[in-house]
Design a protein around this motif. Sequence first.
Motif, PDB file in Angstrom:
ATOM      1  N   ASP A   1       0.897  -1.069  -0.006  1.00 20.21           N
ATOM      2  CA  ASP A   1       0.142   0.227   0.069  1.00 20.21           C
ATOM      3  C   ASP A   1       0.755   1.331  -0.038  1.00 20.21           C
ATOM      4  O   ASP A   1       1.552   1.630   0.902  1.00 20.21           O
ATOM      5  N   GLN A   2       1.161   2.077  -1.112  1.00 19.27           N
ATOM      6  CA  GLN A   2       1.742   3.086  -1.129  1.00 19.27           C
ATOM      7  C   GLN A   2       1.236   4.499  -0.475  1.00 19.27           C
ATOM      8  O   GLN A   2       2.097   5.266  -0.546  1.00 19.27           O
ATOM      9  N   ASP A   3       0.311   4.400   0.413  1.00 22.27           N
ATOM     10  CA  ASP A   3       0.077   5.211   1.259  1.00 22.27           C
ATOM     11  C   ASP A   3       0.587   5.131   2.607  1.00 22.27           C
ATOM     12  O   ASP A   3       0.539   6.024   3.549  1.00 22.27           O
ATOM     13  N   GLN A   4       1.127   3.844   2.812  1.00 19.57           N
ATOM     14  CA  GLN A   4       1.998   3.828   4.042  1.00 19.57           C
ATOM     15  C   GLN A   4       3.475   4.734   3.991  1.00 19.57           C
ATOM     16  O   GLN A   4       3.801   5.038   2.840  1.00 19.57           O
ATOM     17  N   ASP A   5       3.592   5.288   5.100  1.00 19.65           N
ATOM     18  CA  ASP A   5       4.733   6.302   5.196  1.00 19.65           C
ATOM     19  C   ASP A   5       5.917   5.576   4.933  1.00 19.65           C
ATOM     20  O   ASP A   5       6.764   6.012   4.367  1.00 19.65           O
ATOM     21  N   PHE A   6       6.330   4.314   5.398  1.00 18.72           N
ATOM     22  CA  PHE A   6       7.543   3.744   5.001  1.00 18.72           C
ATOM     23  C   PHE A   6       7.652   3.208   3.512  1.00 18.72           C
ATOM     24  O   PHE A   6       8.604   3.516   2.940  1.00 18.72           O
ATOM     25  N   ALA A   7       6.539   2.975   2.900  1.00 17.17           N
ATOM     26  CA  ALA A   7       6.532   2.676   1.377  1.00 17.17           C
ATOM     27  C   ALA A   7       6.967   3.908   0.681  1.00 17.17           C
ATOM     28  O   ALA A   7       7.612   3.790  -0.227  1.00 17.17           O
ATOM     29  N   LYS A   8       6.239   5.163   1.038  1.00 20.96           N
ATOM     30  CA  LYS A   8       6.560   6.224   0.407  1.00 20.96           C
ATOM     31  C   LYS A   8       7.939   6.816   0.525  1.00 20.96           C
ATOM     32  O   LYS A   8       8.570   6.905  -0.415  1.00 20.96           O
ATOM     33  N   PHE A   9       8.564   6.229   1.812  1.00 21.37           N
ATOM     34  CA  PHE A   9       9.879   6.673   1.924  1.00 21.37           C
ATOM     35  C   PHE A   9      10.984   5.855   1.415  1.00 21.37           C
ATOM     36  O   PHE A   9      11.716   6.453   0.528  1.00 21.37           O
ATOM     37  N   ILE A  10      10.769   4.523   1.311  1.00 21.94           N
ATOM     38  CA  ILE A  10      11.666   3.650   0.757  1.00 21.94           C
ATOM     39  C   ILE A  10      11.472   3.765  -0.744  1.00 21.94           C
ATOM     40  O   ILE A  10      12.672   3.562  -1.554  1.00 21.94           O
ATOM     41  N   ASN A  11      10.427   3.753  -1.274  1.00 21.80           N
ATOM     42  CA  ASN A  11      10.244   3.913  -2.817  1.00 21.80           C
ATOM     43  C   ASN A  11      11.011   5.087  -3.271  1.00 21.80           C
ATOM     44  O   ASN A  11      11.225   5.110  -4.549  1.00 21.80           O
ATOM     45  N   GLY A  12      10.810   6.071  -2.544  1.00 23.35           N
ATOM     46  CA  GLY A  12      11.126   7.288  -3.182  1.00 23.35           C
ATOM     47  C   GLY A  12      12.989   7.679  -2.813  1.00 23.35           C
ATOM     48  O   GLY A  12      13.126   8.784  -3.332  1.00 23.35           O
ATOM     49  N   THR A  13      13.281   7.060  -1.930  1.00 26.13           N
ATOM     50  CA  THR A  13      14.838   7.230  -1.509  1.00 26.13           C
ATOM     51  C   THR A  13      15.632   6.590  -2.436  1.00 26.13           C
ATOM     52  O   THR A  13      15.323   5.638  -2.966  1.00 26.13           O
ATOM     53  N   ARG A  14      16.856   7.278  -2.527  1.00 32.00           N
ATOM     54  CA  ARG A  14      18.157   6.751  -3.359  1.00 32.00           C
ATOM     55  C   ARG A  14      18.328   5.427  -2.561  1.00 32.00           C
ATOM     56  O   ARG A  14      18.512   5.393  -1.256  1.00 32.00           O
ATOM     57  N   LYS A  15      18.564   4.288  -3.345  1.00 37.58           N
ATOM     58  CA  LYS A  15      19.076   3.109  -2.649  1.00 37.58           C
ATOM     59  C   LYS A  15      20.202   2.518  -3.226  1.00 37.58           C
ATOM     60  O   LYS A  15      20.607   2.607  -4.462  1.00 37.58           O
ATOM     61  N   TYR A  16      21.179   2.118  -2.392  1.00 40.41           N
ATOM     62  CA  TYR A  16      22.521   1.489  -2.701  1.00 40.41           C
ATOM     63  C   TYR A  16      22.530   0.080  -2.381  1.00 40.41           C
ATOM     64  O   TYR A  16      22.055  -0.349  -1.343  1.00 40.41           O
TER      65      TYR A  16
END
Length: 181
Positions: A63-78
């Motif tokens: 569910d893309q309304d979850q705060d962590f989903a928004k954070f992790i999907n939008g953040t630069r990841k290595y």
Amino acid sequence: MAKIVSNFFISLDGVTESPDQWHFPYFDDQMGAAVEAGMRDATAFLMGRRLYEEWAAYWTTADQDQDFAKFINGTRKYVVSNTLREADWNNTTVVSGDVAAGLREIKERTEGTIQMSGSATTVRWLLANGLLDELKLLVHPIAVGHGQRLFEDTPTHRLKLVESETFRSGVLNLTYVPDVG
């Protein structure tokens, strides 16, 4: 220059594996605020290959309304891996080859913090290579008795406690830095 900050839910006996099976009874507003503070400071996220594969499969369909989903999907990841060839999850770069040099370069060109959650093997490697700047532990008052521990078959690493807080739940919020002298 960014700092690499690792975060773990950990039991009294050092277990970090499968926190979904023992962690949630202790999650409260104090722990939520601590987790949220780490997300607020993060400009990037670092993980090992196994965690990447698990989280990419889950968080891209959650569910893309979850705060962590928004954070992790939008953040630069290595992703630290010499076996993963490509990363399909948006904003993701695979760091391979001379990983230590690659991470030093990423730290140099990044501001804020590069957060981590889980990836015990990667954290042990970062600590051994002088790349981990902070280790944040949410120590739960439970002995799990089995599972991967944060430090298994590792050399000695001296750490210095720089912050501590006790939550009403009995969870200890501890921040350590490498003690280099």
